[in-house]
Motif scaffolding. Structure first.
Motif, PDB file in Angstrom:
ATOM      1  N   GLY A   1       0.816  -1.211   0.000  1.00 45.95           N
ATOM      2  CA  GLY A   1       0.000   0.000   0.000  1.00 45.95           C
ATOM      3  C   GLY A   1       0.841   1.249   0.000  1.00 45.95           C
ATOM      4  N   SER A   2       0.375   2.267   0.705  1.00 42.72           N
ATOM      5  CA  SER A   2       0.990   3.586   0.678  1.00 42.72           C
ATOM      6  C   SER A   2       2.200   3.646   1.603  1.00 42.72           C
ATOM      7  CB  SER A   2      -0.032   4.640   1.090  1.00 42.72           C
ATOM      8  OG  SER A   2       0.545   5.917   1.122  1.00 42.72           O
ATOM      9  N   PHE A   3       3.360   3.984   1.016  1.00 38.70           N
ATOM     10  CA  PHE A   3       4.618   4.059   1.763  1.00 38.70           C
ATOM     11  C   PHE A   3       5.082   5.512   1.830  1.00 38.70           C
ATOM     12  CE2 PHE A   3       9.196   4.622   1.390  1.00 38.70           C
ATOM     13  CZ  PHE A   3       9.671   3.917   2.488  1.00 38.70           C
ATOM     14  N   GLN A   4       5.616   5.906   3.002  1.00 37.20           N
ATOM     15  CA  GLN A   4       6.156   7.264   3.130  1.00 37.20           C
ATOM     16  C   GLN A   4       7.418   7.237   3.979  1.00 37.20           C
ATOM     17  OE1 GLN A   4       4.168  10.534   5.416  1.00 37.20           O
ATOM     18  NE2 GLN A   4       4.212  11.618   3.444  1.00 37.20           N
ATOM     19  N   LEU A   5       8.416   8.036   3.538  1.00 38.82           N
ATOM     20  CA  LEU A   5       9.676   8.177   4.255  1.00 38.82           C
ATOM     21  C   LEU A   5       9.944   9.656   4.462  1.00 38.82           C
ATOM     22  CD1 LEU A   5      12.464   7.171   5.319  1.00 38.82           C
ATOM     23  CD2 LEU A   5      13.271   7.284   2.949  1.00 38.82           C
ATOM     24  N   THR A   6      10.197  10.054   5.711  1.00 44.54           N
ATOM     25  CA  THR A   6      10.548  11.436   6.014  1.00 44.54           C
ATOM     26  C   THR A   6      11.999  11.491   6.487  1.00 44.54           C
ATOM     27  OG1 THR A   6       9.839  11.295   8.321  1.00 44.54           O
ATOM     28  CG2 THR A   6       8.176  11.934   6.683  1.00 44.54           C
ATOM     29  N   GLY A   7      12.536  12.712   6.593  1.00 42.86           N
ATOM     30  CA  GLY A   7      13.911  12.886   7.034  1.00 42.86           C
ATOM     31  C   GLY A   7      14.915  12.875   5.906  1.00 42.86           C
ATOM     32  N   VAL A   8      14.429  13.066   4.669  1.00 43.26           N
ATOM     33  CA  VAL A   8      15.311  13.092   3.501  1.00 43.26           C
ATOM     34  C   VAL A   8      15.937  14.475   3.374  1.00 43.26           C
ATOM     35  CG1 VAL A   8      15.432  12.816   1.001  1.00 43.26           C
ATOM     36  CG2 VAL A   8      13.873  11.387   2.347  1.00 43.26           C
ATOM     37  N   ASN A   9      17.244  14.527   3.244  1.00 45.38           N
ATOM     38  CA  ASN A   9      17.949  15.792   3.034  1.00 45.38           C
ATOM     39  C   ASN A   9      18.567  15.794   1.644  1.00 45.38           C
ATOM     40  OD1 ASN A   9      17.542  16.770   5.771  1.00 45.38           O
ATOM     41  ND2 ASN A   9      19.041  15.228   6.387  1.00 45.38           N
ATOM     42  N   LEU A  10      18.050  16.658   0.774  1.00 41.66           N
ATOM     43  CA  LEU A  10      18.563  16.730  -0.586  1.00 41.66           C
ATOM     44  C   LEU A  10      19.951  17.363  -0.602  1.00 41.66           C
ATOM     45  CD1 LEU A  10      15.332  17.946  -2.426  1.00 41.66           C
ATOM     46  CD2 LEU A  10      16.211  15.610  -2.249  1.00 41.66           C
ATOM     47  N   SER A  11      20.675  17.161  -1.691  1.00 40.13           N
ATOM     48  CA  SER A  11      22.013  17.723  -1.823  1.00 40.13           C
ATOM     49  C   SER A  11      21.954  19.244  -1.818  1.00 40.13           C
ATOM     50  CB  SER A  11      22.676  17.217  -3.102  1.00 40.13           C
ATOM     51  OG  SER A  11      21.880  17.543  -4.237  1.00 40.13           O
ATOM     52  N   THR A  12      23.080  19.863  -1.459  1.00 44.22           N
ATOM     53  CA  THR A  12      23.143  21.314  -1.269  1.00 44.22           C
ATOM     54  C   THR A  12      22.905  22.077  -2.570  1.00 44.22           C
ATOM     55  OG1 THR A  12      24.743  20.986   0.500  1.00 44.22           O
ATOM     56  CG2 THR A  12      24.592  23.192  -0.435  1.00 44.22           C
ATOM     57  N   GLY A  13      22.192  23.190  -2.448  1.00 45.74           N
ATOM     58  CA  GLY A  13      21.991  24.088  -3.589  1.00 45.74           C
ATOM     59  C   GLY A  13      20.669  23.888  -4.287  1.00 45.74           C
ATOM     60  N   ASP A  14      20.081  25.004  -4.715  1.00 50.03           N
ATOM     61  CA  ASP A  14      18.842  24.938  -5.488  1.00 50.03           C
ATOM     62  C   ASP A  14      19.115  24.353  -6.873  1.00 50.03           C
ATOM     63  OD1 ASP A  14      17.658  26.069  -3.346  1.00 50.03           O
ATOM     64  OD2 ASP A  14      17.029  27.920  -4.331  1.00 50.03           O
ATOM     65  N   GLY A  15      18.065  23.852  -7.497  1.00 48.92           N
ATOM     66  CA  GLY A  15      18.194  23.302  -8.846  1.00 48.92           C
ATOM     67  C   GLY A  15      17.523  21.947  -8.954  1.00 48.92           C
ATOM     68  N   LEU A  16      17.747  21.282 -10.074  1.00 54.48           N
ATOM     69  CA  LEU A  16      17.114  19.990 -10.345  1.00 54.48           C
ATOM     70  C   LEU A  16      17.709  18.907  -9.452  1.00 54.48           C
ATOM     71  CD1 LEU A  16      15.088  18.506 -12.220  1.00 54.48           C
ATOM     72  CD2 LEU A  16      17.040  17.974 -13.695  1.00 54.48           C
ATOM     73  N   LYS A  17      16.835  18.132  -8.808  1.00 54.54           N
ATOM     74  CA  LYS A  17      17.244  17.033  -7.934  1.00 54.54           C
ATOM     75  C   LYS A  17      16.520  15.753  -8.365  1.00 54.54           C
ATOM     76  CE  LYS A  17      19.366  20.070  -5.291  1.00 54.54           C
ATOM     77  NZ  LYS A  17      20.830  20.167  -5.209  1.00 54.54           N
ATOM     78  N   THR A  18      17.281  14.667  -8.458  1.00 53.85           N
ATOM     79  CA  THR A  18      16.716  13.364  -8.796  1.00 53.85           C
ATOM     80  C   THR A  18      16.977  12.396  -7.652  1.00 53.85           C
ATOM     81  OG1 THR A  18      17.062  13.714 -11.161  1.00 53.85           O
ATOM     82  CG2 THR A  18      16.712  11.448 -10.441  1.00 53.85           C
ATOM     83  N   VAL A  19      15.918  11.727  -7.199  1.00 57.87           N
ATOM     84  CA  VAL A  19      16.001  10.787  -6.075  1.00 57.87           C
ATOM     85  C   VAL A  19      15.618   9.393  -6.569  1.00 57.87           C
ATOM     86  CG1 VAL A  19      15.062  10.170  -3.810  1.00 57.87           C
ATOM     87  CG2 VAL A  19      15.508  12.572  -4.373  1.00 57.87           C
ATOM     88  N   TYR A  20      16.422   8.392  -6.170  1.00 52.82           N
ATOM     89  CA  TYR A  20      16.149   6.992  -6.508  1.00 52.82           C
ATOM     90  C   TYR A  20      15.794   6.243  -5.226  1.00 52.82           C
ATOM     91  CZ  TYR A  20      18.532   8.045 -10.919  1.00 52.82           C
ATOM     92  OH  TYR A  20      18.898   8.601 -12.120  1.00 52.82           O
ATOM     93  N   VAL A  21      14.809   5.342  -5.319  1.00 56.27           N
ATOM     94  CA  VAL A  21      14.393   4.526  -4.182  1.00 56.27           C
ATOM     95  C   VAL A  21      14.304   3.071  -4.619  1.00 56.27           C
ATOM     96  CG1 VAL A  21      12.535   4.027  -2.538  1.00 56.27           C
ATOM     97  CG2 VAL A  21      13.112   6.400  -3.090  1.00 56.27           C
ATOM     98  N   SER A  22      14.865   2.181  -3.816  1.00 58.91           N
ATOM     99  CA  SER A  22      14.718   0.734  -4.040  1.00 58.91           C
ATOM    100  C   SER A  22      14.402   0.070  -2.708  1.00 58.91           C
ATOM    101  CB  SER A  22      15.991   0.129  -4.648  1.00 58.91           C
ATOM    102  OG  SER A  22      17.089   0.294  -3.774  1.00 58.91           O
TER     103      SER A  22
END
Length: 332
Positions: free
Chosen positions: A100-121
């Protein structure tokens, strides 16, 4: 044998081992935050749908433009699950087959504004790992920057005024507008060219003279907004011409005549004022056709020439009514 009996031979018995292989977890519909094009915080949530948990979901791993996981929490269908965090992997204390519905919090993206791509497995208790899903967003943590003129602008009641300034944003601008509570309409879009904007507003009539406030609003593509405000001074009082000086002679009344020597060069000088108003912006020596910043005109009188003098203030008021007339006569 001859007695009709028969002997059964020993038959080989083949045994087949049947292996049951559980497929890897299957996940879909990965989203960063709400799934929009932009995120405003560098610590968004990540969510997806677990279609199959394999032999029992055991760990979740992130990669791509993820700097770290901190104080991470994992939930499935709203129920928090305990686990241990190591780098970018969250390992559940106990595997689960819940989907069903999965959620993960506490993600810190890389420094700086701009395009960000996240992969999950996701990996199950048998060590089978799902196909990694990816999702991309543009991180925009800063609102647009916009300025308004530092000094006051001037206009007449029922006239118009133009605002120009600088505007910029890292994610791109969606719109810039200028608003004023006594304009018609109350807000207008501004034209943007590079890092500059210009907007013109038409004022309602009947405004009292004095200072008012207008607002410039800039919105970026992430829908962040910034306001800048400036002062607008309403001035409906025309400026005046106090005296005209020719060859040392002062003329304080319209209609005077100055007798000069033909062939000589003289200076026609205007003294004008706009007390309490927006200030003098130019003087016309040619019946209001053109206005110059200076208040002096060099003349070479030949015959008789009548000058119709006007003065204009910064709000666009022109005075005096009918102009200030002086006739210059060049005598042989």
């Amino acid at each position: 044998g001859n007695n009709g009996s028969f002997v059964m031979g020993t038959a080989d018995v083949n045994l087949y081992a049947v292996w049951s292989v559980t497929p890897a977890p299957v996940i879909s519909a990965l989203k960063i935050a709400t799934g929009g094009t932009y995120v405003l915080t560098p610590s968004p949530s990540v969510s997806c749908t677990i279609l199959s948990a394999g032999s029992g979901l055991k760990s979740i791993t992130l990669s791509g433009d993820v700097a770290s996981l901190s104080s991470a929490t994992v939930s499935i269908n709203g129920t928090p699950l305990a686990g241990v965090l190591s780098g970018l992997t969250f390992t559940l204390s106990a595997s689960t087959t819940e989907t069903g519905s999965f959620q993960l919090t506490g993600v810190n993206l890389s420094t700086g504004d701009g395009l960000k791509t996240v992969y999950v497995s996701m990996t199950d208790s048998s060590g089978h790992t799902s196909t990694a899903l990816s999702s991309s967003v543009t991180l925009d943590t800063a609102p647009p920057s916009v300025t308004a003129p530092s000094g006051p602008l001037y206009a007449k009641s029922g006239g118009s005024f133009t605002v120009s300034g600088n505007v910029s944003d890292s994610s791109g601008l969606a719109s810039v507008s200028v608003s004023f509570p006594f304009a018609d309409p109350l807000s207008v879009p501004a034209a943007v060219s590079g890092t500059s904007y210009t907007g013109t507003m038409s004022l309602q009539g009947g405004l009292s003279e004095g200072s008012y406030t207008y607002t410039v609003h800039a919105t970026d593509n992430a829908l962040r907004g910034t306001d800048a405000s400036g002062s607008l001074h309403i001035d409906d009082t025309p400026p005046v011409i106090n005296i005209v000086l020719v060859d040392g002679q002062t003329y304080s009344t319209s209609g005077g005549t100055a007798d000069l020597i033909q062939g000589s060069t003289y200076t026609l000088s205007v003294s004008c004022g706009d007390s309490g108003g927006s200030g003098v912006d130019g003087v016309s020596f040619d019946n209001g056709v053109t206005y110059q910043v200076g208040t002096d005109l060099s003349i070479n009188p030949v015959g008789s020439t009548t000058y119709h003098l006007y003065v204009k203030d910064k709000a666009g008021n022109i005075g005096p009514a009918g102009g200030f007339q002086i006739t210059i006569v060049g005598n042989p």
